[in-house]
Scaffold this motif. Structure first.
Motif, PDB file in Angstrom:
ATOM      1  N   GLY A 174       0.818  -1.209   0.000  1.00 49.76           N
ATOM      2  CA  GLY A 174       0.000   0.000   0.000  1.00 49.76           C
ATOM      3  C   GLY A 174       0.856   1.265   0.000  1.00 49.76           C
ATOM      4  O   GLY A 174       0.392   2.352  -0.335  1.00 49.76           O
ATOM      5  N   ARG A 175       2.147   1.117   0.364  1.00 46.19           N
ATOM      6  CA  ARG A 175       3.050   2.276   0.344  1.00 46.19           C
ATOM      7  C   ARG A 175       3.266   2.795  -1.084  1.00 46.19           C
ATOM      8  O   ARG A 175       3.637   3.950  -1.271  1.00 46.19           O
ATOM      9  N   VAL A 176       3.102   1.896  -2.052  1.00 44.79           N
ATOM     10  CA  VAL A 176       3.343   2.286  -3.451  1.00 44.79           C
ATOM     11  C   VAL A 176       2.059   2.000  -4.247  1.00 44.79           C
ATOM     12  O   VAL A 176       1.956   0.995  -4.932  1.00 44.79           O
ATOM     13  N   ARG A 185       5.232  11.368  -9.196  1.00 45.49           N
ATOM     14  CA  ARG A 185       6.135  11.513  -8.042  1.00 45.49           C
ATOM     15  C   ARG A 185       5.992  10.276  -7.146  1.00 45.49           C
ATOM     16  O   ARG A 185       4.905   9.715  -7.043  1.00 45.49           O
ATOM     17  N   TYR A 186       7.077   9.905  -6.494  1.00 43.81           N
ATOM     18  CA  TYR A 186       7.002   8.717  -5.628  1.00 43.81           C
ATOM     19  C   TYR A 186       6.162   9.013  -4.387  1.00 43.81           C
ATOM     20  O   TYR A 186       5.456   8.154  -3.886  1.00 43.81           O
ATOM     21  N   PHE A 187       6.261  10.243  -3.911  1.00 45.30           N
ATOM     22  CA  PHE A 187       5.503  10.645  -2.715  1.00 45.30           C
ATOM     23  C   PHE A 187       4.610  11.827  -3.072  1.00 45.30           C
ATOM     24  O   PHE A 187       4.952  12.626  -3.947  1.00 45.30           O
ATOM     25  N   TYR A 325      16.953  -4.034   8.837  1.00 41.68           N
ATOM     26  CA  TYR A 325      16.439  -2.837   8.154  1.00 41.68           C
ATOM     27  C   TYR A 325      14.927  -2.717   8.233  1.00 41.68           C
ATOM     28  O   TYR A 325      14.392  -1.636   8.429  1.00 41.68           O
ATOM     29  N   TYR A 326      14.264  -3.858   8.001  1.00 42.05           N
ATOM     30  CA  TYR A 326      12.796  -3.818   7.926  1.00 42.05           C
ATOM     31  C   TYR A 326      12.207  -4.864   8.863  1.00 42.05           C
ATOM     32  O   TYR A 326      12.583  -6.035   8.779  1.00 42.05           O
ATOM     33  N   PRO A 327      11.254  -4.489   9.721  1.00 38.89           N
ATOM     34  CA  PRO A 327      10.514  -5.515  10.461  1.00 38.89           C
ATOM     35  C   PRO A 327       9.616  -6.272   9.495  1.00 38.89           C
ATOM     36  O   PRO A 327       9.044  -5.663   8.585  1.00 38.89           O
ATOM     37  N   ARG A 360       7.924  -1.316  13.709  1.00 37.77           N
ATOM     38  CA  ARG A 360       7.007  -0.686  12.755  1.00 37.77           C
ATOM     39  C   ARG A 360       7.802  -0.158  11.568  1.00 37.77           C
ATOM     40  O   ARG A 360       8.903   0.354  11.733  1.00 37.77           O
ATOM     41  N   TYR A 361       7.219  -0.283  10.400  1.00 39.76           N
ATOM     42  CA  TYR A 361       7.858   0.149   9.153  1.00 39.76           C
ATOM     43  C   TYR A 361       7.691   1.679   9.035  1.00 39.76           C
ATOM     44  O   TYR A 361       6.988   2.171   8.163  1.00 39.76           O
ATOM     45  N   TYR A 362       8.339   2.397   9.965  1.00 41.93           N
ATOM     46  CA  TYR A 362       8.228   3.860   9.980  1.00 41.93           C
ATOM     47  C   TYR A 362       9.021   4.503   8.853  1.00 41.93           C
ATOM     48  O   TYR A 362      10.142   4.083   8.572  1.00 41.93           O
TER      49      TYR A 362
END
Ligand code: UDP
Length: 381
Positions: A174-176, A185-187, A325-327, A360-362
């Motif tokens: 869902g982040r992308v 734009r990516y964000f 790096y990532y949970p 958390r993937y902050y």
């Protein structure tokens, strides 16, 4: 006046944010950092004038103006909107998948028809998670969603996480989202910017306060012991706030098992040219064992000419000795995490902050926000 002391484990962006706020409130803050440098995974450096984000791309974006105001105290920033290309069917198309990606992949008539189908299904500008799109009632929308899923997400996600998208928490992809517009734009956040001299310089200024001492190459577990709800530092009971930003399982000797994280290997390729690829970041969902290549020097304010460094990212499971790096969030990992969290909750002066300790993937802004809130809470006490 009684002196107030605080201990922070980890000199990353979370730990230093809290350190600065506490230091300004007259706390004497000691930051214990395992590595030999500041900044955790946000750390960057220059090699012969070429910028490298040592631990992968960090592009700053947020909708929270208080975070921007806080960071601007420690660095100048320049505006930067991140754009990413992904290799799909031999073409480089914009990611997140958007109308421009459709135009590049399909013949004009078919592209037009697909955009019309999408614009009937969703208002212009909407961002929709690919998993949601795959369940749409219109079969034409579903067919396009399937294409995007297979060509943009499936391979990349399998490499990145070691499992297919359907086995992951929906928030990850869902982040992308798929974008129902030409916005490539990516964000889409209101504030998108980069520190002019890099993150390391910014964080060094954040830590530069008479009440902050950072001890590098310092294994906190050699000094810190937790016993019967108390914290002991160098053998003596410590009642001040202790903010822990590392992996929570390690704080408790992994007694309930290891929490799963993903790790990365980075391979640097130095080239005698000014620009190696057409965008700062190129994703390879369908080829190679690396996920993406980044050319950070293209995000530099004053890039040097005739030199660049391309960084390849190879994801892997996080094993002993690897950097987390990532949970890897799942029901099972969250259950284990909760058990550790209960143990942490029994120690009244122990606080958790950051991507690792909170599992958390902050993004950077959320990590900063969380650390700010925590520190302000402590000041109020
Ligand atoms: N993703 C993907 N293909 C892409 C980009 C992202 O499948 O081209 C998925 C992948 O699962 C990735 C997640 O979306 O881990 C989040 O991507 P993001 O770019 O936010 O990851 P980060 O920069 O945090 O590593």
């Amino acid at each position: 006046m009684n002196r107030k002391y605080a201990v922070i484990i980890g000199a990353g962006i979370s730990g230093l944010t809290a350190a600065r706020i506490l230091a300004e409130a007259e706390y004497h803050v000691t930051v214990l950092e395992k590595r030999s440098h500041i900044g955790g995974n946000v750390y960057d450096y220059f090699e012969n004038g070429v910028l490298v984000h040592k631990y992968g791309p960090h592009l700053f974006h947020t909708n929270m103006s208080h975070i921007v105001e806080f960071l601007q105290r420690f660095s100048e920033f320049f505006p930067y909107e991140h754009r990413v290309l992904g290799e799909v069917q031999g073409k480089l198309i914009p990611i997140p998948f958007n109308y421009k990606s459709i135009d590049l992949l399909y013949a004009a008539g078919q592209a037009q028809q697909l955009k019309e189908v999408l614009s009937k299904a969703y208002p212009c500008g909407e961002s929709v998670a690919v998993m949601e799109l795959r369940g749409h009632k219109d079969p034409q929308v579903r067919a396009l969603a399937e294409f995007v899923y297979q060509n943009v997400f499936y391979g990349y996600t399998k490499k990145q996480w070691g499992k297919p998208p359907q086995e992951l928490d929906g928030s990850v992809m869902g982040r992308v989202p798929v974008r129902m517009s030409y916005d490539d734009r990516y964000f889409t956040d209101e504030f998108q910017m980069m520190p002019s001299l890099g993150y390391t310089a910014m964080l060094e200024r954040m830590a530069d306060h008479e009440n902050i001492a950072v001890r590098y190459e310092c294994d906190a577990f050699l000094y810190l012991k937790l016993q019967e709800g108390q914290v002991y530092l160098d053998g003596e009971r410590f009642d001040g706030p202790v903010i822990y930003t590392g992996c929570l399982d390690e704080l408790f000797g992994c007694r309930y098992g290891r929490l799963p994280y993903r790790s990365l290997d980075f391979v640097l390729e130095r080239r005698g040219i000014t620009q190696a690829q057409p965008a700062v970041q190129v994703n390879y969902p369908n080829r190679f064992s690396y996920t993406r290549t980044s050319e950070f020097h293209l995000v530099q304010q004053d890039p040097v000419k005739g030199r660049t460094i391309l960084v390849y990212e190879y994801p892997k499971e996080c094993e002993d000795g690897d950097l987390p790096y990532y949970p890897v969030e799942s029901e099972e990992s969250r259950n284990i995490y909760q058990k550790y969290r209960m143990l942490a909750g029994q120690i009244p002066n122990l606080y958790l902050a950051g991507r690792l300790a909170e599992y958390r993937y902050y993004n950077m802004d959320l990590a900063i926000d969380r650390a700010m809130r925590l520190a302000y809470e402590m000041i109020k006490i």
